[in-house]
Design an enzyme around this catalytic site. Sequence first.
Site, PDB file in Angstrom:
ATOM      1  N   ASP A 237     -37.153   9.331  50.438  1.00 61.33           N
ATOM      2  CA  ASP A 237     -36.291   9.069  49.288  1.00 61.33           C
ATOM      3  C   ASP A 237     -37.159   9.055  48.034  1.00 61.33           C
ATOM      4  O   ASP A 237     -38.386   9.193  48.111  1.00 61.33           O
ATOM      5  CB  ASP A 237     -35.528   7.753  49.474  1.00 61.33           C
ATOM      6  CG  ASP A 237     -36.448   6.551  49.471  1.00 61.33           C
ATOM      7  OD1 ASP A 237     -37.678   6.728  49.335  1.00 61.33           O
ATOM      8  OD2 ASP A 237     -35.946   5.433  49.605  1.00 61.33           O
TER       9      ASP A 237
ATOM     10  N   ASP B 264     -28.380   9.219  56.604  1.00 59.07           N
ATOM     11  CA  ASP B 264     -29.383   8.215  56.955  1.00 59.07           C
ATOM     12  C   ASP B 264     -28.774   6.865  56.661  1.00 59.07           C
ATOM     13  O   ASP B 264     -27.908   6.742  55.786  1.00 59.07           O
ATOM     14  CB  ASP B 264     -30.656   8.363  56.117  1.00 59.07           C
ATOM     15  CG  ASP B 264     -30.488   7.736  54.744  1.00 59.07           C
ATOM     16  OD1 ASP B 264     -29.790   8.336  53.892  1.00 59.07           O
ATOM     17  OD2 ASP B 264     -31.000   6.630  54.519  1.00 59.07           O
TER      18      ASP B 264
END
Lengths: 376, 376
Positions: free
Chosen positions: B92, B271
């Site tokens: 991320d 996710d």
Amino acid sequence: MKYTVSVTDTATKARVGEIMTDHGKIQTPVFMPVGTAGTVKAVHQRELTQDIGAEIILGNTYHLYLRPGLDILEKAGGLHGFNGWTGPILTDSGGYQVYSLSERRKITEEGVTFHSHIDGSTHTFTPEGVVDIQRSIGADIIMAFDECTPFPCEYTYAKESMDRTHRWLQRCCAHFDHTEGKYGYQQTLFPIVQGSVYPDLRSHSAETIAAAERDGNAIGGLAVGEPAEVMYEMTERVCDILPKNKPRYLMGVGTPANILEAIALGVDMFDCVMPTRNARNGMLFTTEGIINIRNEKWKEDFSSIDATLGGYVSTSYSRAYLRHLILSKEILGAQIASIQNLSLYLWLVRQAREHIQNGSFASWKEKMVRQLMIRL
Amino acid sequence: MKYTVSVTDTATKARVGEIMTDHGKIQTPVFMPVGTAGTVKAVHQRELTQDIGAEIILGNTYHLYLRPGLDILEKAGGLHGFNGWTGPILTDSGGYQVYSLSERRKITEEGVTFHSHIDGSTHTFTPEGVVDIQRSIGADIIMAFDECTPFPCEYTYAKESMDRTHRWLQRCCAHFDHTEGKYGYQQTLFPIVQGSVYPDLRSHSAETIAAAERDGNAIGGLAVGEPAEVMYEMTERVCDILPKNKPRYLMGVGTPANILEAIALGVDMFDCVMPTRNARNGMLFTTEGIINIRNEKWKEDFSSIDATLGGYVSTSYSRAYLRHLILSKEILGAQIASIQNLSLYLWLVRQAREHIQNGSFASWKEKMVRQLMIRL
């Protein structure tokens, strides 16, 4: 339970043997991973067999009695049915935990009354009761109820306590011999030598315990803070009295060096929380020596944890990665370190057996005692 | 990175595809286990592949940047070299953690200044900086720097924030295109759609993100507390705008039902910390529904955790045993529950792929959405 000695070392009192139980055989000398509350902490059951090579594990009577409790364990078919471990299990008598964990406890001739460390509830362990509990847990090897005296301990109290432990043993044996296992396989009872660090008490206790004529004998009350030399002196004295044709179990010992020295004195079985407890704190036992993985020096060490030891964990993860996990309090850190340390302990006793078998134990032991205790 | 769609569902917008990276292929729809600090918590790397069937894992830029730090990661050859995971990794941008974890943070046009939750030290993330960081971590898929707005969020702020995220994207793309990977394999950059729960902002953002013409596109700022219907509405709107020939990644989603519904809207990648975080708290996702293993009702349930799911963990341990472990705060409890939940999530996307392929996805999805969310 059947025990056979296959090789006795000539230079030391070490021996190689085999214990046969209804849950399979145990090659001795053996190290038994401690599975306090029905789990060797941070280790899957399949890892115990496939990665670590464990042949027998321990359960703690005190913990299992309090949680999950005997009702559940009995319905599960004992601890084997509950946790899925299919090999032999040894349970302690609960005595040690009662003294060290419970908030208040009172010892009388009848037994020990204590308060649970979980909810404060009151319970009493008696010699007969702990046999029943271990019958319910389904241990292959049941330990007699004893008092583990602390160190230091006054002679008068050590003698008084030892005599009571001997009286408790008579009650344990009588009760054990008049009861049966609950799950269709054989259970056996090991008595425990006490006597603190007093040679005459230890000798007397060893004679008393030998006279009980059980399948195996244990040495308790050591590794509680006394100097290592004293521990070895007491162990040697006791081993020389305990019968040669039965396994000898030195309870709660110890470092890799302690284990090798005790094997040389004729000890066959060991258990200790050290490999798993220290693992969770980042202390690793490796074939090259001891590593405090929290140290700065491992920060950029991308070599595997212990290439010589081999196995998935020891070769797939780096020291730098494990250091990161332990410092970050990641669960995987405890998992990796626990498998590393237990693998090292099981490797150690396997190696000891091989060296006893080929006659090179004494010299190998001297080398390894130094090597394994080096602080890397 | 190469993405190919092999099957598109006729009744829904679901599709089956494959992403090819230099670290191997990813079959979509896919669920990506979250490995925050370089480890999927409580799970060995070999368990990710052998037991769970993971094809790609996530790393968190914020956590990895702070600890172990880029210096160590670079020397290790990136996160792959550091943690030994050999498949693809997505990181991320660090934005989400900066907003949720750091004690004080200040957003300016330049970037975000924040204080570490570990030691309070001051750091600044910029669009260029987080590209560099993710280059150093060695992610196969790098996420653009964005602001994930909270819910609820005023329209004015949502627009202002979205516009800044779009300007940051230009800087991310420019910097990404002028830099290179550090470890010899290809990296790619995914931009992120924002716009809170405002349809016009979401449409505008999706168009802007599509226009960046990257290899794949992400949808951020959802699953932050808004009703599920709103999440689905925004997701559908955005998916309809984002190009069909590129994978769509719905960030931080979600429950098994959320995932199935989003697959039906055309999402390919997911996710979420839910399977692992909830596992550690004793909440299990199973093929039969949701289990709170702490509940009394599982106390004497000696059946396996999830026989239908199969696999070592789901079939070798009983619900009663897992309950005991979780209540006793034993590490093995977290290990078992984490593998169970991740296995369920990966089973779910495998099943979805199969049902899309054989044309039965819509009806299967309706059934499973109900079944998987039943509280057992």
